[in-house]
Design a protein around this motif. Structure first.
Motif, mmCIF file in Angstrom:
data_model
loop_
_atom_site.group_PDB
_atom_site.id
_atom_site.type_symbol
_atom_site.label_atom_id
_atom_site.label_comp_id
_atom_site.label_asym_id
_atom_site.label_seq_id
_atom_site.Cartn_x
_atom_site.Cartn_y
_atom_site.Cartn_z
ATOM 1 N N GLY A 35 0.801 -1.215 0.000
ATOM 2 C CA GLY A 35 0.000 0.000 0.000
ATOM 3 C C GLY A 35 0.837 1.269 0.000
ATOM 4 O O GLY A 35 0.306 2.358 -0.185
ATOM 5 N N HIS A 36 2.140 1.144 0.226
ATOM 6 C CA HIS A 36 3.026 2.314 0.231
ATOM 7 C C HIS A 36 3.996 2.298 -0.952
ATOM 8 O O HIS A 36 4.741 3.234 -1.154
ATOM 9 C CB HIS A 36 3.808 2.398 1.544
ATOM 10 N N THR A 37 3.977 1.196 -1.699
ATOM 11 C CA THR A 37 4.825 1.087 -2.882
ATOM 12 C C THR A 37 4.106 1.730 -4.059
ATOM 13 O O THR A 37 2.970 1.386 -4.366
ATOM 14 C CB THR A 37 5.131 -0.391 -3.192
ATOM 15 N N ASN A 40 6.632 -0.758 -8.408
ATOM 16 C CA ASN A 40 7.258 -2.021 -8.032
ATOM 17 C C ASN A 40 8.490 -2.245 -8.914
ATOM 18 O O ASN A 40 8.373 -2.478 -10.103
ATOM 19 C CB ASN A 40 6.281 -3.175 -8.183
ATOM 20 N N VAL A 41 9.664 -2.151 -8.309
ATOM 21 C CA VAL A 41 10.916 -2.329 -9.047
ATOM 22 C C VAL A 41 11.588 -3.658 -8.700
ATOM 23 O O VAL A 41 12.689 -3.933 -9.160
ATOM 24 C CB VAL A 41 11.905 -1.163 -8.778
ATOM 25 N N MET A 42 10.917 -4.477 -7.902
ATOM 26 C CA MET A 42 11.511 -5.728 -7.435
ATOM 27 C C MET A 42 11.450 -6.800 -8.523
ATOM 28 O O MET A 42 10.478 -6.890 -9.275
ATOM 29 C CB MET A 42 10.779 -6.244 -6.194
ATOM 30 N N LYS A 43 12.499 -7.626 -8.574
ATOM 31 C CA LYS A 43 12.521 -8.780 -9.462
ATOM 32 C C LYS A 43 11.627 -9.865 -8.873
ATOM 33 O O LYS A 43 11.458 -9.942 -7.655
ATOM 34 C CB LYS A 43 13.939 -9.331 -9.602
ATOM 35 N N GLU A 44 11.086 -10.695 -9.738
ATOM 36 C CA GLU A 44 10.264 -11.810 -9.278
ATOM 37 C C GLU A 44 11.093 -12.755 -8.402
ATOM 38 O O GLU A 44 10.660 -13.196 -7.350
ATOM 39 C CB GLU A 44 9.696 -12.570 -10.482
ATOM 40 N N GLU A 45 12.303 -13.069 -8.845
ATOM 41 C CA GLU A 45 13.234 -13.920 -8.101
ATOM 42 C C GLU A 45 14.578 -13.199 -8.005
ATOM 43 O O GLU A 45 15.164 -12.845 -9.020
ATOM 44 C CB GLU A 45 13.412 -15.252 -8.832
ATOM 45 N N PRO A 46 15.086 -12.966 -6.794
ATOM 46 C CA PRO A 46 16.362 -12.256 -6.651
ATOM 47 C C PRO A 46 17.540 -13.058 -7.227
ATOM 48 O O PRO A 46 17.486 -14.285 -7.305
ATOM 49 C CB PRO A 46 16.539 -12.103 -5.141
ATOM 50 N N GLY A 93 18.563 9.255 5.926
ATOM 51 C CA GLY A 93 19.208 10.191 4.999
ATOM 52 C C GLY A 93 18.993 9.805 3.548
ATOM 53 O O GLY A 93 18.437 10.569 2.755
ATOM 54 N N MET A 94 19.413 8.599 3.209
ATOM 55 C CA MET A 94 19.275 8.158 1.816
ATOM 56 C C MET A 94 17.802 7.916 1.456
ATOM 57 O O MET A 94 17.386 8.159 0.327
ATOM 58 C CB MET A 94 20.103 6.892 1.561
ATOM 59 N N GLY A 95 17.022 7.460 2.438
ATOM 60 C CA GLY A 95 15.594 7.238 2.185
ATOM 61 C C GLY A 95 14.867 8.515 1.797
ATOM 62 O O GLY A 95 14.038 8.524 0.882
ATOM 63 N N LEU A 96 15.168 9.608 2.481
ATOM 64 C CA LEU A 96 14.539 10.884 2.128
ATOM 65 C C LEU A 96 15.032 11.398 0.774
ATOM 66 O O LEU A 96 14.266 12.019 0.020
ATOM 67 C CB LEU A 96 14.771 11.919 3.226
ATOM 68 N N ILE A 97 16.291 11.117 0.453
ATOM 69 C CA ILE A 97 16.791 11.482 -0.883
ATOM 70 C C ILE A 97 16.054 10.680 -1.948
ATOM 71 O O ILE A 97 15.620 11.235 -2.963
ATOM 72 C CB ILE A 97 18.318 11.277 -0.974
ATOM 73 N N TRP A 98 15.863 9.363 -1.702
ATOM 74 C CA TRP A 98 15.100 8.543 -2.654
ATOM 75 C C TRP A 98 13.660 9.045 -2.767
ATOM 76 O O TRP A 98 13.095 9.085 -3.866
ATOM 77 C CB TRP A 98 15.109 7.074 -2.223
ATOM 78 N N MET A 104 9.372 5.393 -5.928
ATOM 79 C CA MET A 104 9.298 4.002 -5.470
ATOM 80 C C MET A 104 8.241 3.811 -4.387
ATOM 81 O O MET A 104 7.463 2.872 -4.442
ATOM 82 C CB MET A 104 10.663 3.544 -4.939
ATOM 83 N N MET A 105 8.248 4.696 -3.377
ATOM 84 C CA MET A 105 7.317 4.572 -2.251
ATOM 85 C C MET A 105 6.843 5.953 -1.845
ATOM 86 O O MET A 105 7.489 6.957 -2.148
ATOM 87 C CB MET A 105 8.015 3.930 -1.039
ATOM 88 N N ASP A 106 5.729 5.971 -1.103
ATOM 89 C CA ASP A 106 5.292 7.236 -0.528
ATOM 90 C C ASP A 106 6.148 7.531 0.713
ATOM 91 O O ASP A 106 7.011 6.723 1.109
ATOM 92 C CB ASP A 106 3.791 7.213 -0.213
ATOM 93 N N LEU A 107 5.931 8.681 1.331
ATOM 94 C CA LEU A 107 6.750 9.082 2.478
ATOM 95 C C LEU A 107 6.629 8.088 3.632
ATOM 96 O O LEU A 107 7.626 7.745 4.272
ATOM 97 C CB LEU A 107 6.370 10.493 2.941
ATOM 98 N N THR A 108 5.445 7.589 3.888
ATOM 99 C CA THR A 108 5.253 6.608 4.962
ATOM 100 C C THR A 108 6.090 5.363 4.709
ATOM 101 O O THR A 108 6.724 4.827 5.621
ATOM 102 C CB THR A 108 3.766 6.239 5.105
ATOM 103 N N GLY A 109 6.109 4.888 3.473
ATOM 104 C CA GLY A 109 6.923 3.722 3.118
ATOM 105 C C GLY A 109 8.396 3.959 3.381
ATOM 106 O O GLY A 109 9.091 3.097 3.929
#
Length: 140
Positions: A35-37, A40-46, A93-98, A104-109
């Motif tokens: 709900g916060h994404t 979706n940039v994730m691969k199906e299988e890492p 720090g990096m999360g707020l830059i992203w 990718m995500m909203d602020l809550t995410g």
């Protein structure tokens, strides 16, 4: 840089980063982030080989920096404090830059991800400190 303490801390914390990363982001984080994404940039299988290699490189950098920062004072408290600051740097720090530069995500995410990062790196810091403490030369 290639001391017994650093190499052992790298190995153990690299494995811990891999396992805890799966637990925190793969199991717990997935339902938290739902709900916060936004994208979706994730691969199906890492790609587990590169994932583990990334954990080892990150663990080596973390352990090396901790070894220089701690200056011979190795305790769970020192490790937790170091890990907390790394978690604040990476997570907040990096999360707020992203957040400011991507969708990718909203602020809550991003804020939830910051909390996960802070807890994750605090635990890694304790692990690294305890290995340094157990393997460092004892004073007479």
């Amino acid at each position: 840089m290639f001391s017994k303490s650093n190499l052992l801390a790298t190995l153990v914390s690299g494995i811990s980063m891999f396992v805890l990363g799966y637990v925190f982001w793969g199991m717990l984080g997935e339902s938290l982030m739902e709900g916060h994404t936004l994208t979706n940039v994730m691969k199906e299988e890492p790609d587990f080989i590169h994932l583990f290699l990334g954990c080892l490189i990150g663990a080596f950098a973390f352990s090396t920096l901790y070894g220089k920062w701690a200056r011979g004072h190795h305790s769970a408290k020192e490790g937790a404090e170091f890990g907390l600051w790394i978690g604040v740097f990476v997570g907040l720090g990096m999360g707020l830059i992203w957040f400011a530069t991507s969708t990718m995500m909203d602020l809550t995410g991003h804020l939830m991800d910051a909390v996960i990062n802070i807890i994750y790196y605090t635990i890694i810091g304790v692990i690294v400190a305890m290995i340094y403490r157990a393997t460092s030369a004892k004073n007479p």
